[in-house]
Motif scaffolding. Structure first.
Motif, PDB file in Angstrom:
ATOM      1  N   ASN A 130      -7.286  33.636 -23.620  1.00 57.76           N
ATOM      2  CA  ASN A 130      -6.550  33.559 -22.347  1.00 57.76           C
ATOM      3  C   ASN A 130      -5.880  32.202 -22.132  1.00 57.76           C
ATOM      4  OD1 ASN A 130      -7.274  36.221 -21.457  1.00 57.76           O
ATOM      5  ND2 ASN A 130      -9.324  35.429 -20.955  1.00 57.76           N
ATOM      6  N   LEU A 131      -5.204  31.714 -23.168  1.00 55.28           N
ATOM      7  CA  LEU A 131      -4.494  30.447 -23.044  1.00 55.28           C
ATOM      8  C   LEU A 131      -3.248  30.637 -22.186  1.00 55.28           C
ATOM      9  CD1 LEU A 131      -4.748  29.173 -26.718  1.00 55.28           C
ATOM     10  CD2 LEU A 131      -6.080  28.422 -24.756  1.00 55.28           C
ATOM     11  N   LYS A 132      -3.055  29.721 -21.233  1.00 54.24           N
ATOM     12  CA  LYS A 132      -1.926  29.823 -20.310  1.00 54.24           C
ATOM     13  C   LYS A 132      -1.138  28.527 -20.275  1.00 54.24           C
ATOM     14  CE  LYS A 132      -4.162  33.227 -17.312  1.00 54.24           C
ATOM     15  NZ  LYS A 132      -4.588  33.555 -15.933  1.00 54.24           N
ATOM     16  N   CYS A 133       0.118  28.643 -19.902  1.00 54.90           N
ATOM     17  CA  CYS A 133       0.997  27.484 -19.793  1.00 54.90           C
ATOM     18  C   CYS A 133       0.479  26.536 -18.722  1.00 54.90           C
ATOM     19  CB  CYS A 133       2.418  27.947 -19.455  1.00 54.90           C
ATOM     20  SG  CYS A 133       3.557  26.596 -19.081  1.00 54.90           S
ATOM     21  N   ASN A 134       0.490  25.240 -19.022  1.00 54.02           N
ATOM     22  CA  ASN A 134       0.041  24.248 -18.045  1.00 54.02           C
ATOM     23  C   ASN A 134       0.979  24.152 -16.853  1.00 54.02           C
ATOM     24  OD1 ASN A 134      -2.058  23.652 -19.729  1.00 54.02           O
ATOM     25  ND2 ASN A 134      -1.182  21.744 -20.514  1.00 54.02           N
ATOM     26  N   ALA A 135       2.239  24.542 -17.060  1.00 52.85           N
ATOM     27  CA  ALA A 135       3.232  24.392 -15.999  1.00 52.85           C
ATOM     28  C   ALA A 135       3.331  25.629 -15.104  1.00 52.85           C
ATOM     29  CB  ALA A 135       4.601  24.077 -16.607  1.00 52.85           C
ATOM     30  N   CYS A 136       3.621  26.793 -15.717  1.00 53.85           N
ATOM     31  CA  CYS A 136       3.859  27.995 -14.907  1.00 53.85           C
ATOM     32  C   CYS A 136       2.704  28.988 -14.923  1.00 53.85           C
ATOM     33  CB  CYS A 136       5.155  28.677 -15.345  1.00 53.85           C
ATOM     34  SG  CYS A 136       5.030  29.510 -16.952  1.00 53.85           S
ATOM     35  N   LYS A 137       1.664  28.673 -15.707  1.00 54.18           N
ATOM     36  CA  LYS A 137       0.450  29.498 -15.785  1.00 54.18           C
ATOM     37  C   LYS A 137       0.656  30.876 -16.425  1.00 54.18           C
ATOM     38  CE  LYS A 137      -1.497  26.099 -13.700  1.00 54.18           C
ATOM     39  NZ  LYS A 137      -2.258  25.110 -14.504  1.00 54.18           N
ATOM     40  N   SER A 138       1.789  31.072 -17.096  1.00 52.50           N
ATOM     41  CA  SER A 138       2.029  32.344 -17.778  1.00 52.50           C
ATOM     42  C   SER A 138       1.192  32.418 -19.047  1.00 52.50           C
ATOM     43  CB  SER A 138       3.507  32.483 -18.145  1.00 52.50           C
ATOM     44  OG  SER A 138       4.313  32.491 -16.995  1.00 52.50           O
ATOM     45  N   PRO A 139       0.716  33.611 -19.422  1.00 53.52           N
ATOM     46  CA  PRO A 139      -0.033  33.767 -20.675  1.00 53.52           C
ATOM     47  C   PRO A 139       0.850  33.411 -21.878  1.00 53.52           C
ATOM     48  CG  PRO A 139      -0.304  35.692 -19.269  1.00 53.52           C
ATOM     49  CD  PRO A 139       0.791  34.869 -18.661  1.00 53.52           C
ATOM     50  N   ILE A 140       0.258  32.769 -22.877  1.00 55.96           N
ATOM     51  CA  ILE A 140       1.005  32.390 -24.070  1.00 55.96           C
ATOM     52  C   ILE A 140       1.019  33.559 -25.053  1.00 55.96           C
ATOM     53  CG2 ILE A 140       1.113  30.778 -26.013  1.00 55.96           C
ATOM     54  CD1 ILE A 140       1.652  29.504 -23.300  1.00 55.96           C
ATOM     55  N   GLU A 141       2.196  33.832 -25.597  1.00 61.54           N
ATOM     56  CA  GLU A 141       2.335  34.852 -26.640  1.00 61.54           C
ATOM     57  C   GLU A 141       2.497  34.143 -27.985  1.00 61.54           C
ATOM     58  OE1 GLU A 141       5.550  37.419 -25.639  1.00 61.54           O
ATOM     59  OE2 GLU A 141       4.767  37.847 -23.625  1.00 61.54           O
ATOM     60  N   PHE A 142       1.973  34.759 -29.033  1.00 69.34           N
ATOM     61  CA  PHE A 142       1.872  34.054 -30.309  1.00 69.34           C
ATOM     62  C   PHE A 142       2.688  34.733 -31.403  1.00 69.34           C
ATOM     63  CE2 PHE A 142      -1.878  33.003 -27.849  1.00 69.34           C
ATOM     64  CZ  PHE A 142      -1.877  31.626 -27.944  1.00 69.34           C
ATOM     65  N   ASP A 143       3.972  34.353 -31.479  1.00 68.74           N
ATOM     66  CA  ASP A 143       4.789  34.800 -32.596  1.00 68.74           C
ATOM     67  C   ASP A 143       4.574  33.844 -33.766  1.00 68.74           C
ATOM     68  OD1 ASP A 143       6.192  32.484 -31.940  1.00 68.74           O
ATOM     69  OD2 ASP A 143       7.885  33.554 -31.063  1.00 68.74           O
ATOM     70  N   ASP A 144       5.256  34.074 -34.888  1.00 71.42           N
ATOM     71  CA  ASP A 144       5.035  33.252 -36.081  1.00 71.42           C
ATOM     72  C   ASP A 144       5.339  31.780 -35.828  1.00 71.42           C
ATOM     73  OD1 ASP A 144       4.282  35.504 -37.384  1.00 71.42           O
ATOM     74  OD2 ASP A 144       5.856  35.462 -38.919  1.00 71.42           O
ATOM     75  N   GLN A 145       6.426  31.500 -35.116  1.00 74.13           N
ATOM     76  CA  GLN A 145       6.799  30.105 -34.869  1.00 74.13           C
ATOM     77  C   GLN A 145       5.757  29.407 -34.002  1.00 74.13           C
ATOM     78  OE1 GLN A 145       9.403  28.408 -36.372  1.00 74.13           O
ATOM     79  NE2 GLN A 145       8.247  26.693 -35.535  1.00 74.13           N
ATOM     80  N   GLN A 146       5.243  30.142 -33.036  1.00 76.14           N
ATOM     81  CA  GLN A 146       4.206  29.586 -32.171  1.00 76.14           C
ATOM     82  C   GLN A 146       2.959  29.221 -32.992  1.00 76.14           C
ATOM     83  OE1 GLN A 146       4.216  28.282 -29.069  1.00 76.14           O
ATOM     84  NE2 GLN A 146       4.025  30.126 -27.808  1.00 76.14           N
ATOM     85  N   LEU A 147       2.593  30.118 -33.895  1.00 78.41           N
ATOM     86  CA  LEU A 147       1.434  29.861 -34.748  1.00 78.41           C
ATOM     87  C   LEU A 147       1.677  28.676 -35.664  1.00 78.41           C
ATOM     88  CD1 LEU A 147       0.394  33.495 -35.772  1.00 78.41           C
ATOM     89  CD2 LEU A 147      -0.674  32.023 -34.055  1.00 78.41           C
ATOM     90  N   LEU A 148       2.882  28.583 -36.207  1.00 79.83           N
ATOM     91  CA  LEU A 148       3.203  27.473 -37.107  1.00 79.83           C
ATOM     92  C   LEU A 148       3.157  26.142 -36.360  1.00 79.83           C
ATOM     93  CD1 LEU A 148       3.912  27.125 -40.090  1.00 79.83           C
ATOM     94  CD2 LEU A 148       6.324  27.170 -39.457  1.00 79.83           C
TER      95      LEU A 148
END
Length: 341
Positions: free
Chosen positions: A297-315
């Protein structure tokens, strides 16, 4: 100087990532004094050992009812010493590979993976058997090649694998053959031998006529050597991480919480396995990583939206400890979530 072809750079950096993970585990363990061992004694015993040190102290402890405590001390100190020694060789080998000094790289890798790693496996898989031989002081009983048969060594590797968090993700026979079997076509052993000897006469390693091993290597030879190294070195280093973590778990615990190091290791392994000739199920690895991150349940520090994990995000997470919010694009790092022992 960097002579490493671009196509091997991710594998090379992943090897260094695993090396650095072992360094961090060792250093944090030393800082927390997990390799030390306290033996409780009564005043008379304390007085008796006041002037003793080294072998004399160990002998007294063993002769006066503290043999089990001496073995615990051996266990901890051997773990730290073997991995520390191993990492010096691995670091220099990776640096040599980057510079194109492949003969030196293979020569440096022989001892850590045929000896240091095996003793760590032995200590994990059969601690009583290892420590009883170590305690006797007869070096011949500890010789990797002469004291144990091939079946014995495979059996020890099998037991060690079963003590790790990932279990028998590869067969013990494969892990053994990769390091020791001169006849196995994918083994590193022929390259270890040829890097250390100008002339080899063993039937499966015989030096060609009018030649010396590795001395007359050309670009094609270097390419082949790099390819072999970066196909199998990440596997052995990943295995080493698992063995060392399992050893440490016998006398130390990780703090509970989000294990960022382990997640980054899986991400690196998943990306590396995409280009590997071996048949790893990288799709299943990516799914495991994404499922674990989503469940956190990782969320953005700014807008509190849930983080989605595409390949670039994982990299980004693997390489920089950073993530970007999919909604507001805020960038933040997870360094503060890095687990400490």
């Amino acid at each position: 100087m960097d002579n490493l072809p671009d196509k091997y750079k991710f594998s090379h950096e992943f090897c260094f990532f695993l090396h650095d993970q072992l360094v961090e585990a060792l250093k944090s363990g030393e800082k927390a004094s997990i390799f030390h061992h306290e033996i409780k004694m009564n005043p008379d015993e304390i007085a008796a050992i006041e002037r003793l040190s080294g072998d004399d102290l160990l002998a007294w402890l063993e002769q006066n009812g503290h043999k089990d405590q001496v073995w615990i001390l051996y266990y901890k100190q051997i773990c730290a010493a073997l991995i520390s020694d191993m990492l010096h060789f691995v670091y220099e080998a990776l640096q040599c590979s980057k510079k194109g000094k492949l003969t030196v790289a293979y020569a440096l890798l022989r001892k850590p993976f045929k000896e240091n790693l095996f003793y760590l496996e032995w200590l994990l898989g059969d601690p009583g058997g290892f420590l009883s031989r170590f305690d006797v002081g007869n070096i011949k009983k500890l010789s990797v090649n002469s004291a144990l048969s091939e079946d014995d060594r495979i059996g020890i590797i099998s037991k060690a694998l079963n003590e790790t968090a990932v279990g028998d993700w590869l067969s013990p026979e494969f892990i053994y053959a990769l390091r020791f079997d001169k006849k196995f076509q994918d083994s590193l052993e022929p390259l270890f031998q040829k890097a250390n000897h100008l002339v080899t006469t063993f039937r499966f390693l015989e030096t060609e006529g009018q030649n010396f091993n590795f001395v007359f290597s050309d670009q094609e030879s270097w390419e082949s050597q790099w390819n072999h190294l970066y196909t199998y070195l990440p596997i052995l280093l990943f295995h080493t991480v698992e063995i060392f973590e399992a050893l440490l778990s016998k006398f130390a615990t990780r703090a509970e919480g989000f294990d960022l190091t382990w997640i980054r290791t899986l991400i690196g392994f998943a990306f590396w396995s995409r280009g590997c000739v071996l048949e790893f199920d990288h799709k299943a690895l990516f799914k495991e990583v994404r499922d674990h991150l989503t469940s956190s349940n990782l969320k953005c520090n700014a807008c509190k939206s849930p983080i989605e994990f595409d390949d670039q995000q994982l990299l980004n997470l693997y390489e920089n400890y950073s993530m970007n919010c999919n909604k507001c694009e805020w960038e933040f790092d997870l360094w503060g979530m890095h687990e400490k022992r």
